[in-house]
Design a protein around this motif. Structure first.
Motif, PDB file in Angstrom:
ATOM      1  N   ILE A  16      12.195  65.111  -2.081  1.00 51.40           N
ATOM      2  CA  ILE A  16      11.026  65.486  -1.911  1.00 51.40           C
ATOM      3  C   ILE A  16      10.226  64.395  -1.212  1.00 51.40           C
ATOM      4  N   ILE A  17      10.048  64.847   0.582  1.00 51.24           N
ATOM      5  CA  ILE A  17       9.326  63.299   0.984  1.00 51.24           C
ATOM      6  C   ILE A  17       7.922  63.512   0.905  1.00 51.24           C
ATOM      7  N   GLY A  18       6.927  62.928   0.243  1.00 53.48           N
ATOM      8  CA  GLY A  18       5.784  63.436   0.055  1.00 53.48           C
ATOM      9  C   GLY A  18       5.443  63.982  -0.725  1.00 53.48           C
ATOM     10  N   SER A  19       4.253  63.695  -1.311  1.00 56.41           N
ATOM     11  CA  SER A  19       3.112  63.603  -2.406  1.00 56.41           C
ATOM     12  C   SER A  19       2.656  64.463  -2.596  1.00 56.41           C
ATOM     13  N   GLU A 285      14.637  57.059   7.035  1.00 53.30           N
ATOM     14  CA  GLU A 285      15.615  58.139   7.505  1.00 53.30           C
ATOM     15  C   GLU A 285      16.093  58.890   7.031  1.00 53.30           C
ATOM     16  N   ILE A 286      15.768  60.557   6.832  1.00 53.57           N
ATOM     17  CA  ILE A 286      16.788  61.176   6.635  1.00 53.57           C
ATOM     18  C   ILE A 286      17.875  61.717   6.774  1.00 53.57           C
ATOM     19  N   THR A 330       8.110  63.493  11.425  1.00 53.24           N
ATOM     20  CA  THR A 330       9.335  63.927  10.591  1.00 53.24           C
ATOM     21  C   THR A 330      10.745  64.249  11.375  1.00 53.24           C
ATOM     22  N   ASN A 331      10.763  65.091  12.491  1.00 58.46           N
ATOM     23  CA  ASN A 331      11.480  64.536  13.817  1.00 58.46           C
ATOM     24  C   ASN A 331      11.583  63.721  14.856  1.00 58.46           C
ATOM     25  N   THR A 481      -1.357  55.304   8.141  1.00 61.55           N
ATOM     26  CA  THR A 481      -1.490  55.382   6.693  1.00 61.55           C
ATOM     27  C   THR A 481      -0.777  56.949   6.110  1.00 61.55           C
ATOM     28  N   LEU A 482      -1.375  57.344   7.148  1.00 63.13           N
ATOM     29  CA  LEU A 482      -0.763  58.783   6.778  1.00 63.13           C
ATOM     30  C   LEU A 482       0.406  59.396   7.479  1.00 63.13           C
ATOM     31  N   ASP A 483       0.696  58.500   8.435  1.00 60.69           N
ATOM     32  CA  ASP A 483       2.064  58.787   9.295  1.00 60.69           C
ATOM     33  C   ASP A 483       1.304  59.877  10.044  1.00 60.69           C
ATOM     34  N   SER A 484       0.792  60.246  10.798  1.00 64.51           N
ATOM     35  CA  SER A 484       0.754  61.770  10.941  1.00 64.51           C
ATOM     36  C   SER A 484       0.718  61.501  12.505  1.00 64.51           C
TER      37      SER A 484
END
Length: 571
Positions: A16-19, A285-286, A330-331, A481-484
């Motif tokens: 899981i990526i992200g907590s 990367e996924i 993510t994409n 920081t949150l990569d949004s």
């Protein structure tokens, strides 16, 4: 009934990526399904948007969500056991739904929850201040609500009764019956459209509210809540009127120690079930392979997620990969473009993102001679409502005024600040970074305006003299920081064309064994919704891996009857 054993010849593995709360909730569920799960967090502590910061001068600040609703969602998670799947798990544990004396004694949450974290009810839910100095205490009590409407807007008493009935109908259909429905195909969406049309739930929320209320203050009271999940009341569908009943039925709660205490409790439960949390483990990367097991080179043919590559170069492999990160990034940043057809760059960049936030975290000395006349949750509305929302969401400019959510948790929990001090944050909705605003310039100016407002309007007298700590975040924090994507604060904006089937799916349409969870997936943003998202995603994974479930997608009839009884008891 005895639970059938899961196949343990080789335990399935999950990354899981992200907590965030969505990722932790799903991690707990996957451990209960028999997976060996690792959660990867790029920050130095868990929580994602719910990260908690401790300062050297003794303050504790929740960086993100502070409003906890629907405590039985939390109870469900703490009641799960290793390798039990979701067999026999109730969607709504009955003991959490009956009229609850714990609320009167200052404690809430089920028996398993209390082993991990202490939840307390907050009353009023919010104090809503209007620009003329009047206020409305929103507490879910129908008699209190009617009394206050009678004082502020007597012309709307009859309208409130009609709104109450129609919002309840939306709540029963949209939340109780469809809350856990994953809209994975158009057919599932088309089946519910007639009901939504009949309930008038597809018009905008503000338009829906305006049918019942003539007074601008009441229109604001019964529509502002979607701003707390990233939605513009002028644009979100009226199905969000259900929030009124969600809060009214189960109340607003606070985790002693802050939302960070709830995050730590989730981590503890996840690790007790055998899960692994890795901090400072950002994903670069996924890894996606084609039908021959080679890196995918075009968006045609079989594509399967096989693992991830961390920012340091380490590769981890697993049977499934789940992203609890921002859907757009993510994409755009972690899945090769060649592996994406449905979620192409064009679709992702065209999606409307939620607004962003400027949040000021500050500590100040108490003044025993002038105790704060505030509540735990305060909504301070500016002189303009519709115009300001249009500027933030549509024009993407900073207006001449602002509205804010002022959170003062030390009124409930003094442990978050040094003795004789308060910890607070105030949140101001602002445009995301498509605005082109330079936050290095605009941030300090807006912070100064907010402090001046709080001081001059008497919310916190002599605030600047009493300040002992001050820092703030802007859309740049969300972006960096949150990569949004674009610094959005809540994922895709919850407009009608980005809801249900039209919202990103929890099972990737492009890549096998890749899933999403959290605010960017169905059903949407907000703490209860991301916990619902985790259950949706867990069910899809259970179906894909043939793990038996005894729970149907709807609400068990007995539990549904209890919910309706509780809702009816508050009429």
């Amino acid at each position: 009934m005895t639970s059938p054993s899961l196949n343990t010849s080789r335990r399935k593995t999950a990354l899981i990526i992200g907590s965030g709360i969505g990722g932790l909730s799903l991690g707990i569920r996957l451990q209960s399904l028999g997976f060996d799960t690792t959660i990867l967090e790029r920050l130095d502590a868990p929580g994602g948007r719910a990260y908690q910061k401790r300062t050297e001068d003794g303050y504790v600040f929740d960086m993100g969500p502070t409003v906890i609703t629907v405590p039985h969602f939390i109870e469900e998670l703490f009641a799960l056991e290793r390798d039990k799947g979701m067999l026999g798990e109730p969607d709504y544990p009955p003991h959490t739904l009956t009229e609850d004396a714990r609320v009167k004694t200052g404690e809430s949450g089920g028996p398993r929850t209390r082993e991990y974290v202490k939840l307390v009810p907050i009353l009023p839910f919010y104090r809503i201040y209007f620009d003329d100095g009047s206020f409305f205490d929103y507490d879910g009590d129908p008699e209190s609500t009617r009394r206050q409407i009678g004082e502020l807007a007597p012309e709307d008493l009859t309208g409130y009764e009609r709104f109450h009935a129609d919002a309840r109908a939306i709540f029963e259909r949209g939340f109780l019956e469809l809350g856990y429905t994953h809209f994975g195909d158009m057919t599932s969406m088309l089946r519910v459209v007639p009901d939504l049309m009949r309930l008038d739930a597809v018009r905008t929320l503000f338009s829906f509210t305006s049918k019942y209320f003539q007074n601008p203050k009441m229109r604001q009271v019964f529509s502002f809540e979607t701003l707390l999940v990233g939605g513009n009341p002028l644009s979100v569908p009226a199905i969000y009127a259900m929030i009124h009943f969600v809060e009214k039925t189960w109340g607003i709660h606070y985790a002693m120690g802050g939302t960070g205490a709830l995050v730590r409790a989730f981590v503890r439960k996840f690790e007790e079930l055998g899960g692994t949390l890795r901090l400072n483990a950002g994903v670069d990367e996924i890894l996606v392979t084609d039908g021959r097991g080679q890196p995918v080179r075009h968006p045609v043919g079989k594509r399967t997620a096989r693992g991830v590559r961390l920012e340091g170069g380490e590769e981890l492999h697993a049977d499934i990969v789940v992203s609890n990160g921002d859907w757009a990034n993510t994409n755009l940043r972690r899945i090769p473009a060649a592996a994406r057809l449905v979620n192409s760059d064009m679709r992702v960049k065209a999606a409307r993102q939620s607004m962003s936030l400027l949040v000021i975290y500050f500590g100040f000395r108490d003044d025993p001679a002038r105790p704060l006349d505030l509540r735990h949750h305060n909504i301070i509305l500016g002189p303009r409502y519709e115009e300001l929302l249009t500027e933030i969401f549509g024009q993407k400019v900073l207006g001449q005024d602002f509205s804010q959510y002022l959170h003062v948790p030390t009124l409930t929990d003094p442990s978050l600040a040094p003795a004789g001090h308060h910890a607070a944050y105030t949140l101001v909705p602002v445009p995301h970074n498509a605005s082109g605003l330079d936050w290095a310039v605009e941030g300090p100016k807006l912070v100064d305006r907010v402090y001046s407002f709080l001081e001059e309007r008497g919310y916190i007298p002599n605030l600047r003299e009493r300040l002992t700590h001050s820092e703030y975040i802007t859309p740049d924090y969300f972006a960096q920081t949150l990569d949004s994507y674009l610094g959005n604060a809540f994922g895709p904006e919850p407009v009608l064309v980005q809801s249900a089937y039209f919202r990103p799916h929890n099972r990737s349409e492009d890549i096998g064994n890749l899933y999403l969870v959290g605010a960017g997936a169905q059903p949407g943003g907000g703490t209860p919704s991301v916990m619902m998202s985790a259950k949706m995603t867990a069910r899809l994974i259970a179906d894909d891996f043939g793990i038996h479930r005894a729970v149907r997608d709807g609400v068990p009839a007995a539990a549904e009857a209890l919910v309706r009884e509780v809702a009816g008891a508050t009429d």
